[in-house]
Motif scaffolding. Structure first.
Motif, PDB file in Angstrom:
ATOM      1  N   CYS A 179      -0.433  -9.072   4.159  1.00 35.31           N
ATOM      2  CA  CYS A 179      -0.722  -8.025   3.187  1.00 35.31           C
ATOM      3  C   CYS A 179       0.193  -8.229   1.987  1.00 35.31           C
ATOM      4  O   CYS A 179       1.417  -8.219   2.141  1.00 35.31           O
ATOM      5  CB  CYS A 179      -0.505  -6.641   3.786  1.00 35.31           C
ATOM      6  N   GLY A 180      -0.434  -8.430   0.806  1.00 38.14           N
ATOM      7  CA  GLY A 180       0.352  -8.647  -0.397  1.00 38.14           C
ATOM      8  C   GLY A 180      -0.031  -7.727  -1.533  1.00 38.14           C
ATOM      9  O   GLY A 180       0.249  -8.026  -2.702  1.00 38.14           O
ATOM     10  N   ASP A 181      -0.638  -6.596  -1.203  1.00 40.80           N
ATOM     11  CA  ASP A 181      -1.070  -5.650  -2.235  1.00 40.80           C
ATOM     12  C   ASP A 181       0.140  -5.124  -3.015  1.00 40.80           C
ATOM     13  O   ASP A 181       1.116  -4.650  -2.417  1.00 40.80           O
ATOM     14  CB  ASP A 181      -1.801  -4.469  -1.607  1.00 40.80           C
ATOM     15  N   ASN A 182       0.071  -5.201  -4.332  1.00 35.91           N
ATOM     16  CA  ASN A 182       1.104  -4.655  -5.228  1.00 35.91           C
ATOM     17  C   ASN A 182       2.465  -5.325  -5.054  1.00 35.91           C
ATOM     18  O   ASN A 182       3.488  -4.759  -5.435  1.00 35.91           O
ATOM     19  CB  ASN A 182       1.276  -3.142  -4.999  1.00 35.91           C
ATOM     20  N   ALA A 183       2.481  -6.508  -4.470  1.00 33.64           N
ATOM     21  CA  ALA A 183       3.744  -7.171  -4.125  1.00 33.64           C
ATOM     22  C   ALA A 183       4.089  -8.272  -5.122  1.00 33.64           C
ATOM     23  O   ALA A 183       3.222  -8.763  -5.853  1.00 33.64           O
ATOM     24  CB  ALA A 183       3.650  -7.742  -2.710  1.00 33.64           C
TER      25      ALA A 183
END
Length: 252
Positions: free
Chosen positions: A162-166
């Motif tokens: 999960c790399g959302d907003n990262a």
């Protein structure tokens, strides 16, 4: 070497007295007194026990043993079968859990740092299992995901990411082998670009998204096969024991 002597040697090396654990560390099931051949593996499952019987081993040395906190105390079902296998074949069972995660050289987390070229931050407390460091060569989140899959799974399966907003470049990274997903908030609050562990809970993804941190669940077994193997190799080299690592695959 005698069984209780072996326990004393490993206990000293791993400093087991410093940890508050969920299961006893050390000799969990007593077998024959003299030990020459040791089978090492991640978990004392029935398949590993059966392999030890076939190889006429004197002892089994694992990361995940028996007698976990809050488990039923009755000896029935698979627990009965496993104990019967050990006792009827006079095989010793040694298990080391958190001490093998925290060891600065042969521990699971230290070896993960070696595998992924991470320069580990100085640790003040060996019982702190949230490891922190810097990637020697910064990577994109996708590059690091591919590296995890290549090294830990030999491209056999895709890991959860999960790399959302990262951050789009990973420099500072934190990690904890096995079931360390609840360290994610501490990693995020300390400003790390990414955090990887073995397992994932439903809440973990929401936490990753809302904090904006790259998160990887690379597999409990996959992140914890290295420490027990290295411990066996250390024993073989220093104490002239025959040690054989058997990897009973587990996709979890």
């Amino acid at each position: 070497m005698q069984n209780f002597e072996l326990q004393q040697i490993i206990n000293h090396e791993l400093q087991v007295e410093r940890y508050r654990d969920y299961a006893p560390n050390g000799l969990q099931v007593q077998g024959r007194k003299q030990i020459k051949k040791v089978i090492t593996g991640v978990t004392a499952c029935q398949r590993l026990l059966d392999e030890a019987v076939k190889l006429d081993a004197d002892a089994i040395l694992v990361h995940h043993g028996f007698f976990w906190k809050n488990e039923p105390p009755t000896i029935t079902g698979i627990k009965y079968n496993r104990l019967q296998t050990l006792l009827s074949n006079n095989i010793n069972l040694f298990a080391y859990h958190l001490p093998l995660d925290g060891h600065p050289i042969i521990g699971n987390n230290a070896l993960l740092a070696d595998l992924f070229n991470i320069e580990v931050d100085k640790r003040e407390d060996i019982t702190d299992l949230l490891f922190k460091g810097t990637l020697i060569e910064p990577q994109t989140p996708l590059q690091f995901k591919q590296k995890l899959e290549q090294v830990l799974h030999h491209r056999s399966r895709e890991i959860l990411f999960c790399g959302d907003n990262a951050p789009q470049i990973i420099k500072r990274i934190a990690w904890c082998s096995g079931g360390g997903q609840d360290f994610i908030e501490a990693a995020a609050e300390q400003g790390f670009d990414a955090f990887f562990t073995g397992e994932v809970s439903e809440r973990t993804i929401h936490i990753a998204r809302e904090y904006g941190i790259n998160f990887y669940a690379a597999g409990h077994h996959a992140t914890e096969r290295y420490g027990i193997k290295k411990l066996g190799e250390w024993l073989a080299k220093k104490y002239d024991l025959e040690t054989i690592f058997i990897d009973i695959d587990n996709p979890a």
